[in-house]
Design an enzyme around this catalytic site. Sequence first.
Site, PDB file in Angstrom:
ATOM      1  N   ILE A  49      60.126 -83.330 -30.128  1.00 16.19           N
ATOM      2  CA  ILE A  49      60.128 -82.238 -29.146  1.00 16.19           C
ATOM      3  C   ILE A  49      60.584 -82.795 -27.803  1.00 16.19           C
ATOM      4  CG2 ILE A  49      58.745 -80.465 -27.985  1.00 16.19           C
ATOM      5  CD1 ILE A  49      56.645 -80.771 -30.224  1.00 16.19           C
TER       6      ILE A  49
ATOM      7  N   ASP B 239      65.580 -89.431 -19.658  1.00 12.44           N
ATOM      8  CA  ASP B 239      66.178 -88.261 -19.024  1.00 12.44           C
ATOM      9  C   ASP B 239      67.298 -87.816 -19.964  1.00 12.44           C
ATOM     10  OD1 ASP B 239      67.859 -86.568 -17.455  1.00 12.44           O
ATOM     11  OD2 ASP B 239      67.103 -87.505 -15.624  1.00 12.44           O
TER      12      ASP B 239
ATOM     13  N   ASN C 277      64.033 -78.426 -26.414  1.00 16.56           N
ATOM     14  CA  ASN C 277      63.336 -77.528 -25.481  1.00 16.56           C
ATOM     15  C   ASN C 277      63.538 -77.926 -24.019  1.00 16.56           C
ATOM     16  OD1 ASN C 277      60.903 -75.796 -24.540  1.00 16.56           O
ATOM     17  ND2 ASN C 277      60.272 -77.896 -24.054  1.00 16.56           N
TER      18      ASN C 277
ATOM     19  N   TYR D  10      72.562 -70.573 -14.608  1.00 14.52           N
ATOM     20  CA  TYR D  10      71.484 -70.708 -15.600  1.00 14.52           C
ATOM     21  C   TYR D  10      71.813 -69.852 -16.826  1.00 14.52           C
ATOM     22  CZ  TYR D  10      66.986 -70.595 -17.954  1.00 14.52           C
ATOM     23  OH  TYR D  10      65.987 -70.684 -18.918  1.00 14.52           O
TER      24      TYR D  10
ATOM     25  N   LYS E 225      72.508 -71.015 -20.765  1.00 20.05           N
ATOM     26  CA  LYS E 225      71.786 -70.533 -21.943  1.00 20.05           C
ATOM     27  C   LYS E 225      72.719 -69.772 -22.903  1.00 20.05           C
ATOM     28  CE  LYS E 225      67.756 -72.349 -21.259  1.00 20.05           C
ATOM     29  NZ  LYS E 225      67.159 -73.302 -22.220  1.00 20.05           N
TER      30      LYS E 225
ATOM     31  N   VAL F 117      58.083 -66.604 -19.398  1.00 25.51           N
ATOM     32  CA  VAL F 117      56.946 -67.377 -19.906  1.00 25.51           C
ATOM     33  C   VAL F 117      56.301 -68.083 -18.716  1.00 25.51           C
ATOM     34  CG1 VAL F 117      56.164 -69.045 -21.622  1.00 25.51           C
ATOM     35  CG2 VAL F 117      58.363 -67.883 -21.964  1.00 25.51           C
TER      36      VAL F 117
HETATM   37  P1  NDP Z   1      58.607 -76.375 -17.756  1.00 24.40           P
HETATM   38  O1  NDP Z   1      59.172 -76.645 -16.408  1.00 24.40           O
HETATM   39  O2  NDP Z   1      57.148 -76.102 -17.840  1.00 24.40           O
HETATM   40  O3  NDP Z   1      58.983 -77.553 -18.758  1.00 24.40           O
HETATM   41  C1  NDP Z   1      60.260 -78.135 -18.760  1.00 24.40           C
HETATM   42  C2  NDP Z   1      60.233 -79.392 -19.612  1.00 24.40           C
HETATM   43  O4  NDP Z   1      61.568 -79.923 -19.674  1.00 24.40           O
HETATM   44  C3  NDP Z   1      59.337 -80.466 -19.037  1.00 24.40           C
HETATM   45  O5  NDP Z   1      58.590 -81.044 -20.078  1.00 24.40           O
HETATM   46  C4  NDP Z   1      60.306 -81.477 -18.455  1.00 24.40           C
HETATM   47  O6  NDP Z   1      59.785 -82.783 -18.614  1.00 24.40           O
HETATM   48  C5  NDP Z   1      61.535 -81.301 -19.365  1.00 24.40           C
HETATM   49  N1  NDP Z   1      62.754 -81.702 -18.670  1.00 24.40           N
HETATM   50  C6  NDP Z   1      63.326 -81.087 -17.616  1.00 24.40           C
HETATM   51  N2  NDP Z   1      64.399 -81.775 -17.195  1.00 24.40           N
HETATM   52  C7  NDP Z   1      64.486 -82.861 -18.012  1.00 24.40           C
HETATM   53  C8  NDP Z   1      65.385 -83.957 -18.083  1.00 24.40           C
HETATM   54  N3  NDP Z   1      66.396 -84.101 -17.218  1.00 24.40           N
HETATM   55  N4  NDP Z   1      65.197 -84.891 -19.042  1.00 24.40           N
HETATM   56  C9  NDP Z   1      64.162 -84.767 -19.909  1.00 24.40           C
HETATM   57  N5  NDP Z   1      63.301 -83.747 -19.910  1.00 24.40           N
HETATM   58  C10 NDP Z   1      63.450 -82.814 -18.958  1.00 24.40           C
HETATM   59  O7  NDP Z   1      59.424 -75.125 -18.324  1.00 24.40           O
HETATM   60  P2  NDP Z   1      59.347 -74.309 -19.713  1.00 24.40           P
HETATM   61  O8  NDP Z   1      58.349 -74.871 -20.617  1.00 24.40           O
HETATM   62  O9  NDP Z   1      59.266 -72.890 -19.340  1.00 24.40           O
HETATM   63  O10 NDP Z   1      60.823 -74.573 -20.250  1.00 24.40           O
HETATM   64  C11 NDP Z   1      61.117 -75.097 -21.520  1.00 24.40           C
HETATM   65  C12 NDP Z   1      62.395 -74.459 -22.025  1.00 24.40           C
HETATM   66  O11 NDP Z   1      62.200 -73.063 -22.170  1.00 24.40           O
HETATM   67  C13 NDP Z   1      63.603 -74.620 -21.106  1.00 24.40           C
HETATM   68  O12 NDP Z   1      64.738 -74.894 -21.897  1.00 24.40           O
HETATM   69  C14 NDP Z   1      63.708 -73.253 -20.437  1.00 24.40           C
HETATM   70  O13 NDP Z   1      65.023 -72.982 -20.021  1.00 24.40           O
HETATM   71  C15 NDP Z   1      63.267 -72.373 -21.579  1.00 24.40           C
HETATM   72  N6  NDP Z   1      62.829 -71.041 -21.215  1.00 24.40           N
HETATM   73  C16 NDP Z   1      61.801 -70.856 -20.326  1.00 24.40           C
HETATM   74  C17 NDP Z   1      61.405 -69.577 -19.995  1.00 24.40           C
HETATM   75  C18 NDP Z   1      60.341 -69.298 -18.990  1.00 24.40           C
HETATM   76  O14 NDP Z   1      60.281 -68.162 -18.487  1.00 24.40           O
HETATM   77  N7  NDP Z   1      59.459 -70.229 -18.681  1.00 24.40           N
HETATM   78  C19 NDP Z   1      62.021 -68.413 -20.640  1.00 24.40           C
HETATM   79  C20 NDP Z   1      63.099 -68.730 -21.527  1.00 24.40           C
HETATM   80  C21 NDP Z   1      63.462 -69.996 -21.812  1.00 24.40           C
HETATM   81  P3  NDP Z   1      59.854 -83.957 -17.517  1.00 24.40           P
HETATM   82  O15 NDP Z   1      59.905 -83.286 -16.167  1.00 24.40           O
HETATM   83  O16 NDP Z   1      58.610 -84.760 -17.754  1.00 24.40           O
HETATM   84  O17 NDP Z   1      61.084 -84.693 -17.871  1.00 24.40           O
HETATM   85  C1  8X3 Z   2      63.771 -68.040 -18.343  1.00 25.76           C
HETATM   86  C2  8X3 Z   2      63.583 -66.572 -18.191  1.00 25.76           C
HETATM   87  O1  8X3 Z   2      64.345 -64.514 -16.890  1.00 25.76           O
HETATM   88  O2  8X3 Z   2      63.933 -66.534 -15.610  1.00 25.76           O
HETATM   89  O3  8X3 Z   2      64.838 -68.363 -19.150  1.00 25.76           O
HETATM   90  O4  8X3 Z   2      65.879 -66.349 -16.999  1.00 25.76           O
HETATM   91  S1  8X3 Z   2      64.484 -65.994 -16.851  1.00 25.76           S
END
Ligand code: NDP
Ligand code: 8X3
Length: 251
Positions: A8, A59, A86, A152, A156, A185
């Site tokens: 993951i 990263d 993710n 963004y 996606k 989310v």
């Molecule tokens: P969070 O910000 O809570 O989590 C993001 C995760 O991505 C963290 O664990 C972070 O880990 C990791 N990450 C970010 N940049 C890097 C990098 N350069 N290298 C490695 N890891 C990275 O956001 P979400 O859980 O909401 O997001 C997870 C996924 O879900 C994303 O792809 C997001 O676009 C998608 N998503 C989110 C939505 C929302 O509304 N929240 C809706 C739809 C999709 P660390 O900083 O430790 O590296």
């Molecule tokens: C995250 C949801 O609506 O901010 O992908 O694009 S939104």
Amino acid sequence: MKNKTALITGATSGIGRATAHELAKHGINLILCGRRQDRLDTIQKALSKQTNVHTLNFDVRDKDAVFNAINSLPEDFKQIDILINNAGNAHGLDPIETGNLDDWDAMLDINVKGLLYVSKAVIPIMTERNSGHIINIGSSAGKEVYPKGNVYCGSKHAVLAITEGMRIDLNPYGIKVGAINPGLVETEFSQVRFKGDAIADNVYKGYKALQPEDIADIIYFVITRPAHVNIADLLVFCTAQASSTIVKKDI
Ligand code: NDP
Ligand code: 8X3
């Protein structure tokens, strides 16, 4: 699901962390990735009571780091059955004419190229065994463009195109590929998007947004379908959300 191994990315927060907790409950071996080692350590400590956990700190933008980390997995974790791409975020919410170049680079480098690098490192492990399951976390933003979402949403949309491409090219190997596309989310997503600005606190106010555990639950459902069933594409909104711009709020 016992004896299966899942990798993951973005496991230190939000959807990725909730998914790690969900999969651990079912005894799935976990490779948890992220940049924040302290968080990886905390999650590893918590979940090691339930399953085997290995952490990788890299990263996703750094190709060499991605390949070195995945190639250095200990023998017990090498056979990855499930890849959950993710890691990702939105950076900024600006009209295209005033968009910040560093934000654009971050979104395309992390959400698109990072996903590709991790996949490139893991796919040979799957093609060699003619089995595997890749789940890409897309977004409703991959299906619909909204004001100021420009790059963004572009990143996606790219994730969804790449998901389809992967499913087509990996079809001869019997590898399942699909995307899960959430709407709003409640995670650290908005803190990252708005760079810690207080505006982030308002994003999830006045309605019940999806929780990361809701998506984790769906991911577990997707990976536990029978061998002949592949959930190729899922769009998930909270009940209050009808589209990217229509959210029924009480305030
Ligand atoms: P969070 O910000 O809570 O989590 C993001 C995760 O991505 C963290 O664990 C972070 O880990 C990791 N990450 C970010 N940049 C890097 C990098 N350069 N290298 C490695 N890891 C990275 O956001 P979400 O859980 O909401 O997001 C997870 C996924 O879900 C994303 O792809 C997001 O676009 C998608 N998503 C989110 C939505 C929302 O509304 N929240 C809706 C739809 C999709 P660390 O900083 O430790 O590296
Ligand atoms: C995250 C949801 O609506 O901010 O992908 O694009 S939104």
